[in-house]
Write an enzyme that holds these catalytic residues in place. Structure first.
Site, PDB file in Angstrom:
ATOM      1  N   HIS A  47      43.870  47.691  31.722  1.00 30.67           N
ATOM      2  CA  HIS A  47      43.295  47.020  32.889  1.00 30.67           C
ATOM      3  C   HIS A  47      43.844  47.586  34.209  1.00 30.67           C
ATOM      4  O   HIS A  47      43.098  47.932  35.112  1.00 30.67           O
ATOM      5  CB  HIS A  47      43.580  45.515  32.857  1.00 30.67           C
ATOM      6  CG  HIS A  47      43.103  44.821  31.608  1.00 30.67           C
ATOM      7  ND1 HIS A  47      42.007  45.243  30.904  1.00 30.67           N
ATOM      8  CD2 HIS A  47      43.570  43.729  30.941  1.00 30.67           C
ATOM      9  CE1 HIS A  47      41.821  44.436  29.855  1.00 30.67           C
ATOM     10  NE2 HIS A  47      42.764  43.515  29.859  1.00 30.67           N
TER      11      HIS A  47
ATOM     12  N   ALA B 215      35.479  35.505  20.138  1.00 28.06           N
ATOM     13  CA  ALA B 215      34.074  35.129  19.935  1.00 28.06           C
ATOM     14  C   ALA B 215      33.824  33.729  20.475  1.00 28.06           C
ATOM     15  O   ALA B 215      32.852  33.496  21.199  1.00 28.06           O
ATOM     16  CB  ALA B 215      33.729  35.206  18.460  1.00 28.06           C
TER      17      ALA B 215
ATOM     18  N   TRP C  51      50.020  32.514  55.965  1.00 32.36           N
ATOM     19  CA  TRP C  51      48.566  32.392  55.957  1.00 32.36           C
ATOM     20  C   TRP C  51      48.160  30.947  55.795  1.00 32.36           C
ATOM     21  O   TRP C  51      48.776  30.200  55.039  1.00 32.36           O
ATOM     22  CB  TRP C  51      47.993  33.203  54.790  1.00 32.36           C
ATOM     23  CG  TRP C  51      46.508  33.144  54.681  1.00 32.36           C
ATOM     24  CD1 TRP C  51      45.615  33.707  55.530  1.00 32.36           C
ATOM     25  CD2 TRP C  51      45.744  32.490  53.671  1.00 32.36           C
ATOM     26  NE1 TRP C  51      44.340  33.456  55.101  1.00 32.36           N
ATOM     27  CE2 TRP C  51      44.378  32.702  53.965  1.00 32.36           C
ATOM     28  CE3 TRP C  51      46.063  31.744  52.538  1.00 32.36           C
ATOM     29  CZ2 TRP C  51      43.350  32.206  53.177  1.00 32.36           C
ATOM     30  CZ3 TRP C  51      45.040  31.251  51.754  1.00 32.36           C
ATOM     31  CH2 TRP C  51      43.696  31.477  52.077  1.00 32.36           C
TER      32      TRP C  51
ATOM     33  N   LYS D 210      34.696  42.882  36.379  1.00 31.82           N
ATOM     34  CA  LYS D 210      35.021  41.851  37.385  1.00 31.82           C
ATOM     35  C   LYS D 210      34.416  42.211  38.743  1.00 31.82           C
ATOM     36  O   LYS D 210      34.374  43.378  39.117  1.00 31.82           O
ATOM     37  CB  LYS D 210      36.544  41.688  37.498  1.00 31.82           C
ATOM     38  CG  LYS D 210      37.129  41.028  36.244  1.00 31.82           C
ATOM     39  CD  LYS D 210      38.578  40.674  36.405  1.00 31.82           C
ATOM     40  CE  LYS D 210      39.144  40.172  35.089  1.00 31.82           C
ATOM     41  NZ  LYS D 210      39.131  38.728  34.929  1.00 31.82           N
TER      42      LYS D 210
HETATM   43  P1  NDP Z   1      53.005  38.212  51.708  1.00 33.33           P
HETATM   44  O1  NDP Z   1      53.498  39.104  52.754  1.00 33.33           O
HETATM   45  O2  NDP Z   1      53.422  36.804  51.661  1.00 33.33           O
HETATM   46  O3  NDP Z   1      53.324  38.849  50.292  1.00 33.33           O
HETATM   47  C1  NDP Z   1      53.126  40.193  50.070  1.00 33.33           C
HETATM   48  C2  NDP Z   1      53.480  40.590  48.674  1.00 33.33           C
HETATM   49  O4  NDP Z   1      54.838  40.623  48.478  1.00 33.33           O
HETATM   50  C3  NDP Z   1      52.965  39.704  47.589  1.00 33.33           C
HETATM   51  O5  NDP Z   1      52.284  40.597  46.717  1.00 33.33           O
HETATM   52  C4  NDP Z   1      54.166  39.110  46.882  1.00 33.33           C
HETATM   53  O6  NDP Z   1      53.720  38.961  45.574  1.00 33.33           O
HETATM   54  C5  NDP Z   1      55.200  40.145  47.183  1.00 33.33           C
HETATM   55  N1  NDP Z   1      56.563  39.632  47.325  1.00 33.33           N
HETATM   56  C6  NDP Z   1      56.985  38.370  47.521  1.00 33.33           C
HETATM   57  N2  NDP Z   1      58.337  38.336  47.576  1.00 33.33           N
HETATM   58  C7  NDP Z   1      58.750  39.615  47.439  1.00 33.33           C
HETATM   59  C8  NDP Z   1      60.017  40.233  47.406  1.00 33.33           C
HETATM   60  N3  NDP Z   1      61.128  39.524  47.549  1.00 33.33           N
HETATM   61  N4  NDP Z   1      60.069  41.570  47.233  1.00 33.33           N
HETATM   62  C9  NDP Z   1      58.945  42.305  47.080  1.00 33.33           C
HETATM   63  N5  NDP Z   1      57.714  41.766  47.101  1.00 33.33           N
HETATM   64  C10 NDP Z   1      57.627  40.449  47.281  1.00 33.33           C
HETATM   65  O7  NDP Z   1      51.428  38.306  51.867  1.00 33.33           O
HETATM   66  P2  NDP Z   1      50.171  37.913  51.000  1.00 33.33           P
HETATM   67  O8  NDP Z   1      49.150  38.920  51.273  1.00 33.33           O
HETATM   68  O9  NDP Z   1      50.567  37.719  49.589  1.00 33.33           O
HETATM   69  O10 NDP Z   1      49.679  36.559  51.637  1.00 33.33           O
HETATM   70  C11 NDP Z   1      50.358  35.305  51.438  1.00 33.33           C
HETATM   71  C12 NDP Z   1      49.390  34.287  50.824  1.00 33.33           C
HETATM   72  O11 NDP Z   1      48.235  34.127  51.625  1.00 33.33           O
HETATM   73  C13 NDP Z   1      48.929  34.726  49.461  1.00 33.33           C
HETATM   74  O12 NDP Z   1      48.899  33.611  48.611  1.00 33.33           O
HETATM   75  C14 NDP Z   1      47.526  35.217  49.730  1.00 33.33           C
HETATM   76  O13 NDP Z   1      46.699  35.103  48.612  1.00 33.33           O
HETATM   77  C15 NDP Z   1      47.105  34.278  50.833  1.00 33.33           C
HETATM   78  N6  NDP Z   1      45.997  34.859  51.609  1.00 33.33           N
HETATM   79  C16 NDP Z   1      44.756  34.631  51.137  1.00 33.33           C
HETATM   80  C17 NDP Z   1      43.668  35.106  51.791  1.00 33.33           C
HETATM   81  C18 NDP Z   1      42.327  34.783  51.252  1.00 33.33           C
HETATM   82  O14 NDP Z   1      42.199  34.126  50.239  1.00 33.33           O
HETATM   83  N7  NDP Z   1      41.277  35.221  51.871  1.00 33.33           N
HETATM   84  C19 NDP Z   1      43.785  35.887  53.019  1.00 33.33           C
HETATM   85  C20 NDP Z   1      45.150  36.125  53.400  1.00 33.33           C
HETATM   86  C21 NDP Z   1      46.194  35.619  52.710  1.00 33.33           C
HETATM   87  P3  NDP Z   1      54.450  38.849  44.174  1.00 33.33           P
HETATM   88  O15 NDP Z   1      55.178  37.564  44.102  1.00 33.33           O
HETATM   89  O16 NDP Z   1      53.283  38.874  43.285  1.00 33.33           O
HETATM   90  O17 NDP Z   1      55.335  40.021  43.999  1.00 33.33           O
HETATM   91  C1  BG6 Z   2      43.513  40.587  27.919  1.00 34.83           C
HETATM   92  C2  BG6 Z   2      44.937  40.492  27.463  1.00 34.83           C
HETATM   93  O1  BG6 Z   2      43.016  41.875  27.756  1.00 34.83           O
HETATM   94  O2  BG6 Z   2      43.432  40.211  29.291  1.00 34.83           O
HETATM   95  C3  BG6 Z   2      45.487  39.100  27.678  1.00 34.83           C
HETATM   96  O3  BG6 Z   2      44.994  40.825  26.084  1.00 34.83           O
HETATM   97  C4  BG6 Z   2      45.287  38.671  29.116  1.00 34.83           C
HETATM   98  O4  BG6 Z   2      46.857  39.031  27.342  1.00 34.83           O
HETATM   99  C5  BG6 Z   2      43.849  38.885  29.544  1.00 34.83           C
HETATM  100  O5  BG6 Z   2      45.620  37.294  29.199  1.00 34.83           O
HETATM  101  C6  BG6 Z   2      43.663  38.604  31.021  1.00 34.83           C
HETATM  102  O6  BG6 Z   2      42.306  38.590  31.341  1.00 34.83           O
HETATM  103  P1  BG6 Z   2      41.772  37.753  32.583  1.00 34.83           P
HETATM  104  O7  BG6 Z   2      40.344  38.118  32.672  1.00 34.83           O
HETATM  105  O8  BG6 Z   2      42.015  36.311  32.258  1.00 34.83           O
HETATM  106  O9  BG6 Z   2      42.584  38.186  33.752  1.00 34.83           O
END
Ligand code: NDP
Ligand code: BG6
Length: 510
Positions: A259, A36, A505, A201
């Protein structure tokens, strides 16, 4: 946000002296609580400030503690978005608020609440329709008595009554069915709004448009072209004194079963016959029906431990939280692989990852395409990825291969980038709760969970949750502030998602 037809009509029909022809009261059950103060009052304030609620809407808080409006206001203060010049409007908002204290389990408290509501209604629009919206910002332990008492003593006598129910909706198939039966015995489906705030969202609401308003996605959105879908939720903090609540539920119930599963449905569902709430929810249910229940071999569970050389909270593991029972095996991280056995998705893993105390705050959907067939570039091509970043910094980007610019003949991994903060600079995105509360006034249930969706969602998770709890399956440990257990990366690689680590990136600044 557009003003609703209902809101506009109510305003247009105001009597000449300005008194509304319909009264609206929004009742916050659990007004003294965390949700709340952090979300509900701040969102009501914004909706009121910007004129998205029916004119003259009043707000009544109900909880056990004795509280005054100045106290309630003080508690919400850090979360209220107030710009210079809006102080008078804020005063006006709080002048519309009142508070009634009473127990949750005795009808007398609700009779007192009803009297207070009648008084407000009689003063605002005497003899006119009176609509009530109840928000249950309460622990699940009191859902049943509170709804029973609302039904017994607080339903509107001359208008609609709508009830917004917060998760958790039960803790497995059986308890959820008990709660559903209880609610169904009290309210009609159109009076119930089961909230999953992820559906409010911006980028989640965008999914329908991206998928069904762009001809280029529809033909490739299937098993022939897509290799894997990864849906991720990460938070960079632990349970922060909320361990008592969290320990009863764990990350699967807290985030994954609701979610993330909602995101999966919106990514995987077929095109609905129309954008009506029922057509959309029908399609979501159909997808869920094609998912078999998870098994232990589909998941990796983790629990965070402190980072010895970390700062402050990082040094504490989950079990160091004094509100967490000693030796708890509740997972704070989970990765799971789902299979949707239908014509579009058979064979494509849908992978979910979620966890607390990780390296960043992020929620995203990553659609990885297949390798290029008949490669003529000697293995240089990387798989395309289409990424919808739900938060923070909302974005949609497509990772593509391009020729290295200039005289170079090589290739580079780059992106088609729709970053909202750059492309839609002057637009401010409303909080998910703002949209959803407004939807309740509009009577729009599109972004609320229907009871059959809920039953299907529990069907997928219940056997796994029972197995974890009955056998006290120990989660693997991961360190606060990291990417989670390496076992999760191994599971995801086995499922077929390929991570090369070759993409880099650079944010555009203008
Ligand atoms: P990457 O190829 O760097 O990552 C791809 C995914 O792989 C991520 O989800 C990462 O997330 C996961 N990953 C990392 N390490 C491993 C692993 N060892 N094994 C398996 N999965 C792995 O590409 P992204 O698309 O994440 O881009 C890199 C950055 O550039 C990000 O921060 C992204 O937000 C940013 N970006 C932003 C844009 C924008 O804002 N418009 C546009 C393009 C890029 P996780 O750690 O969650 O598993
Ligand atoms: C809630 C969970 O439903 O969502 C929380 O109970 C979590 O644990 C939250 O932190 C995340 O919401 P948001 O909008 O911050 O991503």
């Amino acid at each position: 946000m557009a003003k609703s037809r209902e809101v506009a009509e109510a305003e247009a029909s105001s009597v000449p002296d300005g008194a509304p022809n319909v009264s609206y009261v929004f009742i916050v059950m659990g007004a003294s609580g965390d949700l709340a103060k952090k979300k509900i009052y701040p969102c009501l304030w914004v909706l009121f400030r910007d004129g998205y609620l029916p004119t003259g809407t009043k707000f009544v808080g109900y909880a056990r503690s004795n509280m005054t409006i100045p106290q309630l206001r003080e508690r919400s203060k850090p979360f209220l978005k107030v710009k210079d010049g809006q102080e008078a409007r804020l005063e006006e908002f709080f002048s519309m608020c009142s508070y009634v204290s009473g127990p949750y389990d005795k009808v007398e408290g609700f009779q007192k609440l009803d009297q207070a509501l009648i008084k407000i209604e009689d003063e605002s629009a005497p003899g006119k329709p009176a609509n009530r919206v109840f928000y249950l910002a309460l622990p699940p332990s009191v859902f049943m008595p509170v709804t029973e008492n609302i039904k017994a003593a607080c339903m509107s006598k001359r208008g609609y009554s709508r009830v917004i129910v917060e998760k958790p909706f039960g803790r497995d198939s059986e308890s959820s069915a008990v709660l559903s039966r209880h609610l169904t015995s009290l309210f009609k489906e159109e009076e119930m709004y089961r909230i999953d705030h992820y559906l409010g969202k911006e980028m989640v609401q965008n999914l329908m448009v991206l998928r069904f308003a762009n001809a280029m996605f529809q033909p490739v959105w299937n098993r022939n072209n897509i290799n894997a879908v990864v849906i991720t939720f990460k938070e960079p903090f632990g349970t922060k004194g909320r361990g008592g609540y969290f320990d009863e539920f764990g990350i699967i119930r807290d985030v994954m079963q609701n979610h993330l599963l909602q995101l999966l449905c919106l990514v995987a569902m077929e095109k609905p016959a129309s954008i009506s709430p029922e057509d959309i929810r029908d399609e979501k249910v159909k997808v869920l029906k094609c998912i078999r229940p998870l098994e232990m071999s589909d998941v990796v569970l983790g629990q965070y431990v402190g980072k010895p050389d970390g700062e402050g909270e990082e040094r504490d593991g989950y079990l160091d939280d004094p509100t967490v029972p000693k030796g708890s095996v509740t997972p704070t991280f989970a990765a799971a692989v789902f299979h949707i056995k239908n014509e579009r998705w058979d064979g494509v893993p849908f992978i979910m990852k979620c966890g607390k105390a990780l390296n960043e705050r992020k929620a995203e959907i990553r659609v990885q395409y297949r390798d290029i067939p008949g490669d003529i570039f000697h293995g240089q091509c990387r798989r395309n990825e289409f990424v919808i970043r739900v938060q923070p910094k909302e974005a949609v980007y497509m990772k593509v291969m391009a020729k290295k610019p200039g005289r170079d003949t090589g290739m580079v991994e780059t992106e088609l980038d729709l970053s909202y903060h750059l492309r839609f600079k002057d637009v401010s995105l409303p909080d998910a709760y703002e949209r959803l509360i407004q939807d309740v006034f509009l009577g729009n249930q599109m972004n609320f969970v229907r009871s059959d969706e809920l039953a299907e969602a529990w069907r997928v998770f219940t056997p796994l949750l029972h197995r974890i709890e009955n056998d006290k399956i120990a989660p693997v440990q991961y360190q606060y502030g990291g990417r989670g257990p390496k076992e999760a990366d191994e599971l995801i690689a086995r499922a077929g998602y390929s991570y090369t680590g070759t993409y880099s990136w650079k944010s555009a600044t203008s």
